[in-house]
Design a protein around this motif. Structure first.
Motif, mmCIF file in Angstrom:
data_model
loop_
_atom_site.group_PDB
_atom_site.id
_atom_site.type_symbol
_atom_site.label_atom_id
_atom_site.label_comp_id
_atom_site.label_asym_id
_atom_site.label_seq_id
_atom_site.Cartn_x
_atom_site.Cartn_y
_atom_site.Cartn_z
ATOM 1 N N LEU A 1 7.030 -41.358 47.508
ATOM 2 C CA LEU A 1 6.625 -42.329 46.504
ATOM 3 C C LEU A 1 7.647 -43.450 46.430
ATOM 4 O O LEU A 1 8.847 -43.204 46.562
ATOM 5 C CB LEU A 1 6.531 -41.671 45.125
ATOM 6 N N GLU A 2 7.158 -44.659 46.178
ATOM 7 C CA GLU A 2 8.059 -45.808 46.042
ATOM 8 C C GLU A 2 7.444 -46.780 45.057
ATOM 9 O O GLU A 2 6.261 -47.108 45.152
ATOM 10 C CB GLU A 2 8.241 -46.473 47.409
ATOM 11 N N ARG A 3 8.234 -47.242 44.095
ATOM 12 C CA ARG A 3 7.744 -48.249 43.152
ATOM 13 C C ARG A 3 7.924 -49.619 43.783
ATOM 14 O O ARG A 3 9.007 -49.966 44.244
ATOM 15 C CB ARG A 3 8.499 -48.180 41.829
ATOM 16 N N LEU A 4 6.840 -50.409 43.811
ATOM 17 C CA LEU A 4 6.896 -51.751 44.380
ATOM 18 C C LEU A 4 7.129 -52.798 43.296
ATOM 19 O O LEU A 4 7.933 -53.710 43.475
ATOM 20 C CB LEU A 4 5.608 -52.057 45.146
ATOM 21 N N GLN B 1 -9.220 -35.138 43.127
ATOM 22 C CA GLN B 1 -8.083 -34.310 42.724
ATOM 23 C C GLN B 1 -6.798 -34.781 43.398
ATOM 24 O O GLN B 1 -5.739 -34.812 42.781
ATOM 25 C CB GLN B 1 -8.346 -32.830 43.047
ATOM 26 N N LEU B 2 -6.888 -35.174 44.676
ATOM 27 C CA LEU B 2 -5.722 -35.700 45.387
ATOM 28 C C LEU B 2 -5.193 -36.941 44.675
ATOM 29 O O LEU B 2 -3.986 -37.068 44.450
ATOM 30 C CB LEU B 2 -6.087 -36.042 46.836
ATOM 31 N N ILE C 1 -1.152 -39.623 41.155
ATOM 32 C CA ILE C 1 -0.833 -40.384 39.942
ATOM 33 C C ILE C 1 0.074 -39.559 39.030
ATOM 34 O O ILE C 1 1.039 -40.072 38.460
ATOM 35 C CB ILE C 1 -2.127 -40.805 39.196
ATOM 36 N N GLU C 2 -0.198 -38.255 38.912
ATOM 37 C CA GLU C 2 0.626 -37.378 38.088
ATOM 38 C C GLU C 2 2.062 -37.300 38.630
ATOM 39 O O GLU C 2 3.032 -37.391 37.878
ATOM 40 C CB GLU C 2 0.002 -35.981 38.045
ATOM 41 N N GLU C 3 2.196 -37.147 39.955
ATOM 42 C CA GLU C 3 3.524 -37.087 40.553
ATOM 43 C C GLU C 3 4.255 -38.418 40.392
ATOM 44 O O GLU C 3 5.452 -38.448 40.127
ATOM 45 C CB GLU C 3 3.417 -36.710 42.036
ATOM 46 N N ALA C 4 3.530 -39.530 40.533
ATOM 47 C CA ALA C 4 4.138 -40.850 40.344
ATOM 48 C C ALA C 4 4.601 -41.029 38.904
ATOM 49 O O ALA C 4 5.647 -41.630 38.646
ATOM 50 C CB ALA C 4 3.146 -41.946 40.726
ATOM 51 N N GLU D 1 -8.298 -43.584 22.724
ATOM 52 C CA GLU D 1 -8.476 -42.142 22.553
ATOM 53 C C GLU D 1 -9.042 -41.475 23.807
ATOM 54 O O GLU D 1 -8.918 -40.276 23.987
ATOM 55 C CB GLU D 1 -9.379 -41.860 21.352
ATOM 56 N N PHE D 2 -9.656 -42.234 24.725
ATOM 57 C CA PHE D 2 -10.215 -41.671 25.952
ATOM 58 C C PHE D 2 -9.286 -41.817 27.158
ATOM 59 O O PHE D 2 -9.641 -41.431 28.245
ATOM 60 C CB PHE D 2 -11.556 -42.355 26.281
ATOM 61 N N ALA D 3 -8.112 -42.369 26.962
ATOM 62 C CA ALA D 3 -7.221 -42.704 28.081
ATOM 63 C C ALA D 3 -6.868 -41.493 28.938
ATOM 64 O O ALA D 3 -6.729 -41.609 30.140
ATOM 65 C CB ALA D 3 -5.949 -43.365 27.561
ATOM 66 N N ASP D 4 -6.695 -40.318 28.347
ATOM 67 C CA ASP D 4 -6.303 -39.140 29.118
ATOM 68 C C ASP D 4 -7.458 -38.548 29.921
ATOM 69 O O ASP D 4 -7.233 -37.814 30.871
ATOM 70 C CB ASP D 4 -5.748 -38.051 28.194
#
Length: 196
Positions: A3-6, A39-40, A45-48, A88-91
């Motif tokens: 992972l890398e933040r641009l 799922q991938l 996104i979760e790992e990032a 409220e629906f963001a998650d």
């Protein structure tokens, strides 16, 4: 997976084909709209979020670039914020716009010039002469656009002994880097530099 933040709202993810196999996916599966692919993307996104503090608010754009025998580069851009009513629906909901692209070019990154020289001698021994060599931000990049004279898997295995698949695009290196050898880089490196 690397992972890398641009930028503040954009990250780059590099997935090898082994990363995909570990998740029960193939390169061809990424072109399909399946549960495993969703799922991938959720896992990425979760790992990032955990590693880089990359928070998704609103819709995201996902660009997937397939590199031959190397893996995939995924660029994720957070495109906006939810307004108060949708918060409220963001998650539960992430809207993705996915762009897919495939490149036939081979583009590898090397830590040192010595790695490039050693690779050149190995490739020259099996008849490989082509390539363009660049430098960018203290690293070296070899771009091979022509079909190698040995099977692609063997060619990539040789490259992987000395470097890594580039997770930066060739276009960025061409634009901001320095072209060191424009044509037949392997042949010229062997001619001017001895192997240790």
């Amino acid at each position: 997976m690397r992972l890398e933040r641009l930028t503040h709202n954009k990250i780059k993810i590099f997935l090898t084909f082994d990363d995909l196999l570990d998740r029960g996916l193939t390169k061809d599966d990424l072109w399909k709209d399946t549960f495993k692919v969703h799922q991938l993307f959720r896992d990425m996104i979760e790992e990032a979020s955990e590693e880089l503090g990359f928070e998704v608010n609103g819709s995201i754009a996902v660009e997937v670039y397939s590199l031959p025998a190397q893996g995939m580069v995924v660029i994720v851009t957070n495109e906006g914020d939810y307004d108060d009513m949708e918060e409220e629906f963001a998650d539960d909901y992430i809207e993705m716009q996915v762009t897919l692209d495939e490149s036939d070019d081979i583009f590898y990154e090397f830590q040192t010039f010595e790695d490039v020289i050693q690779l050149a001698h190995r490739l020259h021994a099996v008849g490989c002469l082509d390539g363009t060599l660049y430098s960018y931000q203290g690293r070296f990049y070899l771009h091979v656009a022509e079909e190698p004279p040995i099977p692609l898997d063997n060619f990539v295995a040789l490259l992987a002994e000395f470097g890594n698949p580039a997770t930066i695009t060739i276009h960025r290196v061409q634009e901001y880097g320095k072209r060191l050898i424009e044509r037949r880089a392997i042949e010229q490196l062997v001619r001017y530099f001895r192997a240790n």
